[in-house]
Design a protein around this motif. Structure first.
Motif, short mmCIF file in Angstrom:
data_model
loop_
_atom_site.label_atom_id
_atom_site.label_comp_id
_atom_site.label_asym_id
_atom_site.label_seq_id
_atom_site.Cartn_x
_atom_site.Cartn_y
_atom_site.Cartn_z
N LEU A 37 0.83 -1.21 0.00
CA LEU A 37 0.00 0.00 0.00
C LEU A 37 0.87 1.26 0.00
N LEU A 38 1.94 1.22 0.77
CA LEU A 38 2.87 2.36 0.75
C LEU A 38 3.50 2.51 -0.63
N LEU A 39 3.80 1.38 -1.27
CA LEU A 39 4.37 1.41 -2.61
C LEU A 39 3.40 2.03 -3.61
N VAL A 40 2.14 1.63 -3.54
CA VAL A 40 1.12 2.19 -4.43
C VAL A 40 0.97 3.69 -4.18
N GLY A 41 0.95 4.08 -2.90
CA GLY A 41 0.83 5.51 -2.58
C GLY A 41 2.01 6.31 -3.09
N GLY A 42 3.21 5.80 -2.88
CA GLY A 42 4.41 6.50 -3.34
C GLY A 42 4.46 6.59 -4.86
N THR A 43 4.05 5.49 -5.53
CA THR A 43 4.04 5.49 -6.99
C THR A 43 2.99 6.47 -7.54
N GLY A 44 1.82 6.47 -6.91
CA GLY A 44 0.78 7.40 -7.33
C GLY A 44 1.22 8.85 -7.21
N ALA A 45 1.92 9.15 -6.12
CA ALA A 45 2.41 10.52 -5.92
C ALA A 45 3.43 10.88 -7.00
N GLN A 46 4.30 9.92 -7.37
CA GLN A 46 5.28 10.18 -8.44
C GLN A 46 4.59 10.45 -9.77
N ILE A 47 3.54 9.67 -10.06
CA ILE A 47 2.87 9.77 -11.36
C ILE A 47 2.06 11.07 -11.48
N LEU A 48 1.51 11.54 -10.36
CA LEU A 48 0.70 12.76 -10.40
C LEU A 48 1.54 14.01 -10.62
N GLY A 49 2.85 13.93 -10.35
CA GLY A 49 3.72 15.11 -10.52
C GLY A 49 3.67 15.69 -11.92
N PRO A 50 3.92 14.88 -12.97
CA PRO A 50 3.85 15.43 -14.34
C PRO A 50 2.47 15.97 -14.71
N ILE A 51 1.39 15.42 -14.13
CA ILE A 51 0.04 15.93 -14.41
C ILE A 51 -0.06 17.37 -13.94
N LEU A 52 0.46 17.68 -12.75
CA LEU A 52 0.42 19.05 -12.24
C LEU A 52 1.23 19.98 -13.14
N ILE A 53 2.39 19.50 -13.62
CA ILE A 53 3.20 20.34 -14.51
C ILE A 53 2.47 20.56 -15.84
N LYS A 54 1.77 19.53 -16.32
CA LYS A 54 0.97 19.67 -17.55
C LYS A 54 -0.11 20.73 -17.35
N VAL A 55 -0.79 20.72 -16.20
CA VAL A 55 -1.80 21.74 -15.91
C VAL A 55 -1.17 23.13 -15.88
N PHE A 56 -0.01 23.24 -15.24
CA PHE A 56 0.68 24.53 -15.17
C PHE A 56 1.03 25.05 -16.57
N ILE A 57 1.55 24.18 -17.45
CA ILE A 57 1.97 24.61 -18.79
C ILE A 57 0.76 25.00 -19.65
N ASP A 58 -0.27 24.11 -19.68
CA ASP A 58 -1.39 24.34 -20.58
C ASP A 58 -2.38 25.39 -20.07
N ASP A 59 -2.60 25.44 -18.75
CA ASP A 59 -3.64 26.33 -18.22
C ASP A 59 -3.12 27.68 -17.75
N TYR A 60 -1.81 27.76 -17.50
CA TYR A 60 -1.30 29.02 -16.95
C TYR A 60 -0.14 29.59 -17.76
N LEU A 61 0.86 28.73 -18.11
CA LEU A 61 2.04 29.25 -18.79
C LEU A 61 1.74 29.65 -20.24
N THR A 62 1.06 28.74 -20.99
CA THR A 62 0.78 29.03 -22.41
C THR A 62 -0.15 30.24 -22.59
N ARG A 64 -0.52 32.56 -20.53
CA ARG A 64 0.07 33.65 -19.74
C ARG A 64 -0.88 34.17 -18.65
N ILE A 65 -1.44 33.20 -17.93
CA ILE A 65 -2.28 33.54 -16.76
C ILE A 65 -1.44 33.25 -15.52
N PHE A 66 -1.10 34.29 -14.78
CA PHE A 66 -0.22 34.10 -13.62
C PHE A 66 -0.90 34.58 -12.34
N GLU A 67 -2.00 33.91 -12.01
CA GLU A 67 -2.70 34.25 -10.76
C GLU A 67 -1.94 33.59 -9.60
#
Length: 604
Positions: A37-62, A64-67
């Motif tokens: 269970l700890l392994l699944v939790g740690g892996t899930g946290a690793q995988i969600l990292g790029p999703i947050l960066i994708k949101v940052f690039i597509d929804d804010y950086l591209t 140019r929304i910098f709230e």
């Protein structure tokens, strides 16, 4: 190796070996679930990292929304995921490693316990060094399977599943394209397993032979040097070492071809596929940079665990081969004879009787043929005969080191197989021609793990066999150190310590296997005095090398080629003018020559 032990070299099916290895994890299932269970939790946290960066690039950086507030929450979320992943992965890795070490500890205990239950017939024919190699080197390889391979495999497989889930969430069509990569990777793994298993099997066997040769050479170093066999032994060792090296080098070449290079090639093709897809798509519609980043990031993360698993396939193969060798040993059925029946008789008188005993070590040639005799309580029976006549075989059967194939051995009228091991070993005291002493001190060697024997009883046993005087002269007395096999003591001193060890247990029957054969005349006088006291009131069976030491025996059996050819007292056998008479005359002549030589040496 002897023909009947050839099956120990035959590898077990890897599927059966792996299933058996997993069975050792059953007692730890609760902790394994928590770690998973700890392994699944740690892996899930690793995988969600790029999703947050994708949101940052597509929804804010591209756009140019910098709230500030949303960006702050994205940053905090990314850091939380990062540290959560690091913490959970550390905890699960620690738990997996701890469980793995406990599993291998239990495996080593099991294999050593099995070796202790094997009969002496196994040790007579299996090389000691090869056996040590299975218990040490092979179990060490199995440890690497649990510590370095299985935990990594589980972690990376969970991570790969998570990566594909994230890919499907981003782009179903491209994720399906990437699934095509899996068969290629599986094919490479199967090819590697198929060819590497042959090389690792040879490596393990050659390493076992190296250990066997080393053990034999070190123990026989005196003979090697006396007969100037250093070069020949070195050539033999070098040949085996070269064969081990050749197998190792072939495995290295296979590693170099099928591990990292092959996977790197597939990863490059996957990257080309992804970039080509996004390039073609961009001709008709805009491409989200965040999605492109996430896919490339996931591809990179996908192949890193694949590379880790591929690099550990060599350890996996070595461990599977070693585990198969260990399980072959654990499944060996050549066990020491054990008690039969539900009764628990006791040895009270020490009456020994052999009835029609015939015995063979290899099942082909009989070393004992129809042996019949009886020794009453307190009597002494002596066994004499030329080398190979069967004297030691009678002792081995009486001690129940080997199972009887034909005939019957009775103690106090009860078949020997009816007695518990503890009863049999405690009531039959054995003294060998070459006494074995363990590393420790003198008191430890006399007590030998039996905490019920007090220091007073240790001293009394030593005094009883006349060992106390020489022990008392040592600087530390009974606490004096004993080297390997008692090499720091003379043969006579080692024998006296073994006498004390036997007498500390107050046996009802005394079994002597040429106890004075390797001692000088002066020491023999002390030992004979000790033997005289030890035999008093006890049933004694003694293999005699010097016939002059058994003149007072109640009965003497003369053995020749496994048969009793003469029996009687010393005087009766001399009067019979048979084989015993010839042996006695030969020894008398030899002893007179020895006396003349000693007198001449003293005069000079």
């Amino acid at each position: 190796m002897i023909e009947r032990h050839k099956h120990l070299l035959v590898p077990l099916p890897q599927g059966a070996v792996f299933k058996r290895l997993l069975s050792y994890a059953k007692p730890h299932w609760k902790w394994l679930i928590i770690a998973f269970l700890l392994l699944v939790g740690g892996t899930g946290a690793q995988i969600l990292g790029p999703i947050l960066i994708k949101v940052f690039i597509d929804d804010y950086l591209t756009p140019r929304i910098f709230e500030l507030q949303p960006l702050l929450w994205l940053g905090i979320g990314y850091l939380v995921l990062y540290f959560s992943s690091a913490g959970m992965n550390f905890a699960q890795s620690l738990m997996f490693q701890k469980i793995a070490l406990r599993i291998i500890q239990q495996l080593r205990i099991d294999v050593f316990a099995k070796v202790e239950r094997l009969g002496l017939s196994f040790f007579d024919q299996f090389p000691t060094g090869g056996l040590v190699s299975r218990i040490t080197n092979d179990t060490e390889q199995v440890k690497e399977l649990y510590v370095s391979v299985m935990a990594i495999f589980v972690q990376n497989i969970v991570f790969l599943v998570g990566v594909f889930v994230a890919m499907f969430a981003l782009n179903v069509q491209l994720a399906i394209f990437c699934l095509v990569l899996l068969p290629a990777i599986i094919i490479i793994m199967q090819l590697y397993r198929r060819y590497s298993s042959k090389y690792y099997s040879v490596m393990s066997e050659k390493l076992s032979q190296l250990n066997a040769r080393l053990n034999e050479s070190i123990q026989g170093m005196t003979i090697i040097q006396v007969f100037r066999q250093e070069r020949r032994m070195n050539r033999d060792f070098q040949k085996t070492n070269e064969e081990h090296n050749d197998a190792h080098f072939k495995s290295i070449k296979l590693d170099g071809l099928l591990l990292r290079p092959a996977v790197d090639f597939i990863s490059i093709m996957a990257l080309v596929l992804v970039l080509s897809y996004f390039g073609i798509t961009s001709l008709n519609s805009p491409v989200e940079i965040g999605v492109l980043y996430a896919f490339v990031n996931y591809l990179d993360r996908f192949f890193e665990p694949v590379n880790q698993m591929m690099q550990r396939l060599s350890l996996f193969q070595q461990a599977m081969i070693s585990a198969g060798r260990v399980f072959r040993l654990m499944d060996h059925d050549e066990l020491a004879p054990v008690k039969q029946g539900n009764q628990s008789p006791r040895i009270t008188e020490g009456v020994i009787e052999f009835r029609g005993v015939t015995f063979s070590y290899d099942g082909k040639q009989d070393v004992l043929k129809n042996i019949n005799f009886k020794v009453n309580e307190g009597e002494t029976l002596a066994l004499v005969g030329h080398t190979g006549s069967g004297k030691s075989s009678i002792i081995n059967l009486l001690m129940r080191f080997y199972a009887i194939k034909k005939g019957e051995i009775l103690i106090d009228g009860v078949p020997i197989e009816k007695y518990e091991d503890e009863e049999l070993r405690s009531k039959l005291g054995l003294v060998l021609q070459d006494p074995f002493l363990f590393v420790g001190d003198i008191a430890y060697n006399i007590r030998l793990y039996d905490d019920t024997i007090t220091d007073k009883e240790v001293k009394e046993a030593a005094e009883f066999v006349h060992a106390h005087p020489f022990i008392n002269r040592l600087p530390k007395g009974y606490e004096s150190s004993v080297g390997e096999r008692g090499s720091t003591f003379s043969s006579g001193q080692r024998q006296l310590i073994s006498f004390a060890r036997t007498m500390a247990r107050k046996p009802k029957v005394l079994v002597l296997d040429e106890a004075t054969a390797n001692v000088d005349t002066e020491t023999e006088t002390v030992i004979q005095a000790a033997l005289e006291k030890m035999r008093r009131g006890r049933t004694t069976i003694a293999i005699a090398h010097r016939l002059s030491t058994i003149k007072d025996a109640d009965q003497i059996l003369v053995l020749h080629q496994g048969e009793i050819v003469e029996r009687g007292t010393h005087q009766e056998l001399l009067a019979a003018n048979g084989l015993y008479h010839k042996m006695y005359l030969l020894q008398q002549g030899a002893e007179k020559l020895d006396e003349i030589a000693e007198e001449a040496a003293l005069e000079s």
